[in-house]
Design a protein around this motif. Structure first.
Motif, mmCIF file in Angstrom:
data_model
loop_
_atom_site.group_PDB
_atom_site.id
_atom_site.type_symbol
_atom_site.label_atom_id
_atom_site.label_comp_id
_atom_site.label_asym_id
_atom_site.label_seq_id
_atom_site.Cartn_x
_atom_site.Cartn_y
_atom_site.Cartn_z
ATOM 1 N N GLN A 24 0.823 -1.201 0.000
ATOM 2 C CA GLN A 24 0.000 0.000 0.000
ATOM 3 C C GLN A 24 0.865 1.264 0.000
ATOM 4 O O GLN A 24 2.038 1.226 0.371
ATOM 5 C CB GLN A 24 -0.923 0.012 1.225
ATOM 6 C CG GLN A 24 -1.971 -1.073 1.246
ATOM 7 C CD GLN A 24 -1.457 -2.395 1.790
ATOM 8 O OE1 GLN A 24 -0.300 -2.506 2.150
ATOM 9 N NE2 GLN A 24 -2.337 -3.385 1.865
ATOM 10 N N PRO A 25 0.307 2.399 -0.414
ATOM 11 C CA PRO A 25 1.034 3.669 -0.319
ATOM 12 C C PRO A 25 1.284 4.037 1.144
ATOM 13 O O PRO A 25 0.438 3.792 2.009
ATOM 14 C CB PRO A 25 0.101 4.683 -0.999
ATOM 15 C CG PRO A 25 -1.244 4.028 -1.004
ATOM 16 C CD PRO A 25 -1.017 2.561 -1.056
ATOM 17 N N VAL A 26 2.437 4.635 1.418
ATOM 18 C CA VAL A 26 2.851 4.929 2.789
ATOM 19 C C VAL A 26 3.243 6.400 2.897
ATOM 20 O O VAL A 26 4.018 6.915 2.078
ATOM 21 C CB VAL A 26 4.037 4.043 3.222
ATOM 22 C CG1 VAL A 26 4.441 4.359 4.661
ATOM 23 C CG2 VAL A 26 3.686 2.561 3.078
ATOM 24 N N LEU A 27 2.710 7.063 3.912
ATOM 25 C CA LEU A 27 3.058 8.438 4.249
ATOM 26 C C LEU A 27 3.822 8.426 5.563
ATOM 27 O O LEU A 27 3.353 7.863 6.558
ATOM 28 C CB LEU A 27 1.790 9.292 4.374
ATOM 29 C CG LEU A 27 1.941 10.714 4.907
ATOM 30 C CD1 LEU A 27 2.837 11.551 4.001
ATOM 31 C CD2 LEU A 27 0.571 11.373 5.073
ATOM 32 N N VAL A 28 5.002 9.049 5.590
ATOM 33 C CA VAL A 28 5.880 9.020 6.763
ATOM 34 C C VAL A 28 6.135 10.449 7.217
ATOM 35 O O VAL A 28 6.542 11.302 6.415
ATOM 36 C CB VAL A 28 7.216 8.316 6.444
ATOM 37 C CG1 VAL A 28 8.099 8.262 7.688
ATOM 38 C CG2 VAL A 28 6.966 6.908 5.910
ATOM 39 N N PHE A 29 5.915 10.711 8.508
ATOM 40 C CA PHE A 29 6.169 12.015 9.110
ATOM 41 C C PHE A 29 7.339 11.919 10.092
ATOM 42 O O PHE A 29 7.452 10.945 10.845
ATOM 43 C CB PHE A 29 4.948 12.526 9.876
ATOM 44 C CG PHE A 29 3.818 13.001 9.017
ATOM 45 C CD1 PHE A 29 3.849 14.255 8.435
ATOM 46 C CD2 PHE A 29 2.712 12.197 8.802
ATOM 47 C CE1 PHE A 29 2.804 14.702 7.647
ATOM 48 C CE2 PHE A 29 1.658 12.631 8.016
ATOM 49 C CZ PHE A 29 1.704 13.884 7.440
ATOM 50 N N ALA A 30 8.177 12.952 10.101
ATOM 51 C CA ALA A 30 9.236 13.091 11.093
ATOM 52 C C ALA A 30 9.153 14.484 11.692
ATOM 53 O O ALA A 30 8.933 15.467 10.969
ATOM 54 C CB ALA A 30 10.616 12.861 10.462
ATOM 55 N N GLY A 31 9.316 14.577 13.006
ATOM 56 C CA GLY A 31 9.271 15.859 13.685
ATOM 57 C C GLY A 31 10.635 16.533 13.677
ATOM 58 O O GLY A 31 11.650 15.908 13.978
ATOM 59 N N ALA A 32 10.658 17.807 13.349
ATOM 60 C CA ALA A 32 11.933 18.522 13.234
ATOM 61 C C ALA A 32 12.688 18.568 14.551
ATOM 62 O O ALA A 32 13.925 18.574 14.561
ATOM 63 C CB ALA A 32 11.680 19.936 12.716
ATOM 64 N N THR A 33 11.983 18.580 15.681
ATOM 65 C CA THR A 33 12.633 18.644 16.997
ATOM 66 C C THR A 33 12.275 17.442 17.857
ATOM 67 O O THR A 33 12.246 17.546 19.082
ATOM 68 C CB THR A 33 12.235 19.939 17.715
ATOM 69 O OG1 THR A 33 10.805 20.009 17.831
ATOM 70 C CG2 THR A 33 12.729 21.164 16.959
ATOM 71 N N ASP A 34 12.004 16.321 17.231
ATOM 72 C CA ASP A 34 11.615 15.113 17.954
ATOM 73 C C ASP A 34 12.842 14.457 18.586
ATOM 74 O O ASP A 34 13.797 14.111 17.890
ATOM 75 C CB ASP A 34 10.934 14.135 16.993
ATOM 76 C CG ASP A 34 10.237 12.997 17.707
ATOM 77 O OD1 ASP A 34 10.510 12.794 18.906
ATOM 78 O OD2 ASP A 34 9.417 12.310 17.075
ATOM 79 N N GLY A 35 12.820 14.272 19.899
ATOM 80 C CA GLY A 35 13.930 13.628 20.590
ATOM 81 C C GLY A 35 13.780 12.126 20.700
ATOM 82 O O GLY A 35 14.777 11.410 20.842
ATOM 83 N N ILE A 36 12.560 11.608 20.623
ATOM 84 C CA ILE A 36 12.322 10.172 20.702
ATOM 85 C C ILE A 36 12.495 9.519 19.336
ATOM 86 O O ILE A 36 13.047 8.413 19.230
ATOM 87 C CB ILE A 36 10.903 9.902 21.253
ATOM 88 C CG1 ILE A 36 10.806 10.394 22.706
ATOM 89 C CG2 ILE A 36 10.560 8.425 21.178
ATOM 90 C CD1 ILE A 36 9.443 10.197 23.323
ATOM 91 N N ALA A 37 12.019 10.177 18.289
ATOM 92 C CA ALA A 37 12.150 9.654 16.920
ATOM 93 C C ALA A 37 12.691 10.767 16.034
ATOM 94 O O ALA A 37 11.946 11.358 15.243
ATOM 95 C CB ALA A 37 10.815 9.144 16.408
ATOM 96 N N PRO A 38 13.983 11.077 16.125
ATOM 97 C CA PRO A 38 14.555 12.149 15.302
ATOM 98 C C PRO A 38 14.494 11.825 13.817
ATOM 99 O O PRO A 38 14.264 10.675 13.425
ATOM 100 C CB PRO A 38 16.000 12.253 15.802
ATOM 101 C CG PRO A 38 16.279 10.948 16.451
ATOM 102 C CD PRO A 38 14.985 10.453 16.987
ATOM 103 N N VAL A 39 14.699 12.829 12.999
ATOM 104 C CA VAL A 39 14.552 12.691 11.552
ATOM 105 C C VAL A 39 15.386 11.542 10.981
ATOM 106 O O VAL A 39 14.877 10.722 10.213
ATOM 107 C CB VAL A 39 14.894 14.020 10.845
ATOM 108 C CG1 VAL A 39 14.878 13.844 9.328
ATOM 109 C CG2 VAL A 39 13.903 15.102 11.258
#
Length: 454
Positions: free
Chosen positions: A289-304
């Protein structure tokens, strides 16, 4: 608030403090109305009631909650609630959560969520919406559950998968990377292993402490931030909602926590794109399936970088889109900036991947189709128009030289920039296709996963 507060700032600050003291808070914490569709062992599927209408439009959206975090992550407060946004947009919205984890659930492992909880929630959501395919949206560990389920069971009625803040390379997480060599020295017999085996999992206080540690800097500077922004009602309301979210953390089941700790944190198995579950191996390459992935610019748990590691593993996906949005681990999902960033991209994504029977019902799909067809229809018309005035304008301009001379250079000056602009639009559309997710009009950084592919 300014260093020397203005009169209106003083009035706003005094009003906020009084409201806080007299009424207990500024945030509207009312949950969105919902109905229980089905339940099972650590599985509760809810349907959110439509807002101001008897029917909803489009394919259903199923929100997959991570372990240990309450479902408040999707319904933080009125005005900053992804659920509220989806419901008001007329989308059928569902949520699967797991209830309170106790000591009796200590033997439940990852198999329970990937084999039973998430697949059952997908099937029942689709059935509840008349057989339509489901858009999966998973935050943090919920994204891992959604991705592994879609890769493991390709026959499920899934329209698309959205992973928000889902790390796939633990080596890129600053809080964990320095500790991994020390954790591997214990060979599975360290203090952490003995502790969660004795307690039957990770208790609530430990989970709350770990979440707060991920944003330690904000925790330390929080009193100063409150003091300097006492006049900002929306800011103070957001802090109240986040505090309520943190106070409602849920414990991890013992066996599941052990798998996460040994396989994800110590072994970093997800970085290879495969995960051993029972007698089989789940490969991310099998996800279609098509997948959309987000990353938070200042995320400390899941950095870019930790989130970006997922992109090359999705070689079999129909399409992959990668977006970097403002905010930390929770803020990227339901922060104040997410209203015009994360949620906006989700709306575009859901409209793009609607099933054929649901596509005509979505009003937001019309402008997207218009933008695509407009350059195509304008291109053949613009082609004959340009040569026609080109051949006639040469003799026509000198003939009415007395009156037309001052009038024609004026539209000529306007038409000159308009023609390149129209020609540039299809060029951008064609050039943007290989770089999925790039939009120069957005105020946040975005990257195209196809551009990252070799």
């Amino acid at each position: 608030m300014d260093l020397i507060p203005k009169p209106d700032q003083v009035v706003s600050a005094a009003s906020n403090v009084a409201h806080k003291l007299l009424y207990g808070g500024l945030a509207d914490l009312r949950p969105m109305p919902r109905t229980l569709v089905s339940d099972g062992t650590l599985r509760e599927l809810y349907h959110y009631r439509p807002a101001g209408r008897s029917t909803t439009e489009g394919d259903p959206v199923l929100l997959v909650t991570p372990l240990a975090a309450p479902s408040l992550c999707f319904d933080l407060r009125r005005g900053c609630s992804l659920v509220e946004h989806l419901v008001q947009a007329g989308r059928p919205t569902y949520l699967v959560e797991y209830g309170q984890v106790s000591f009796r659930d200590r033997n439940l492992g990852m198999e329970h969520w990937i084999d039973e909880v998430v697949p059952t929630a997908i099937r029942e959501t689709s059935e509840h919406c008349g057989g339509r395919p489901v858009h999966l949206v998973g935050w943090s560990l919920g994204g891992i559950f959604a991705l592994l389920t879609a890769a493991d069971q390709p026959d499920l009625p899934i329209a698309s998968v959205t992973a928000v803040g889902t790390p796939f390379d633990v080596k890129q997480v600053p809080l964990v990377a320095p500790l991994r060599p020390l954790l591997n020295l214990t060979d599975g017999r360290g203090a952490i292993t003995r502790t969660y085996q004795t307690l039957g999992g990770a208790p609530k206080p430990l989970v709350r402490w770990a979440f707060q540690l991920s944003s330690f800097q904000k925790l330390v500077t929080k009193p100063l931030a409150i003091a300097t922004r006492l006049d900002d009602t929306d800011f103070l309301a957001q802090l109240e909602a986040v505090d309520r979210f943190t106070d409602n953390m849920i414990a991890y089941p013992g066996r599941t926590f052990g798998q996460l700790y040994h396989r994800f944190v110590k072994g970093n198995q997800l970085v290879h794109g495969t995960f051993a579950l029972g007698d089989r191996i789940i490969s991310m390459a099998n996800l279609r399936q098509p997948v959309l992935v987000f990353a938070g610019a200042t995320d400390g748990i899941a950095p870019v970088p930790a989130v970006r590691a997922l992109l090359p593993l999705l070689s079999g996906a129909q399409e992959v889109r990668f977006e970097i949005v403002p905010g930390g681990h929770l803020g990227m999902l339901t922060g104040r900036a997410s209203r015009g960033t994360t949620w906006r991209v989700m709306d575009e994504w859901f409209d793009q991947w609607q099933s054929p029977q649901a596509a005509p019902a979505t009003a937001r799909r019309t402008p997207r189709t218009t933008r695509k067809t407009a350059p195509k229809t304008a291109a053949p018309k613009a082609a004959p128009k340009k040569p026609k005035p080109a051949g006639k304008s040469a003799p026509k301009k000198p003939k009415p030289s007395g009156k037309a001379a001052p009038k024609k250079p004026k539209p000529a000056g306007k038409s000159a920039p308009q023609k390149p602009t129209e020609a540039a639009e299809p060029t951008r559309a064609e050039g943007a296709e290989p770089a999925i997710g790039v939009n120069p009009q957005r105020r946040y950084g975005s990257r195209g996963s196809r551009a990252l592919a070799p």
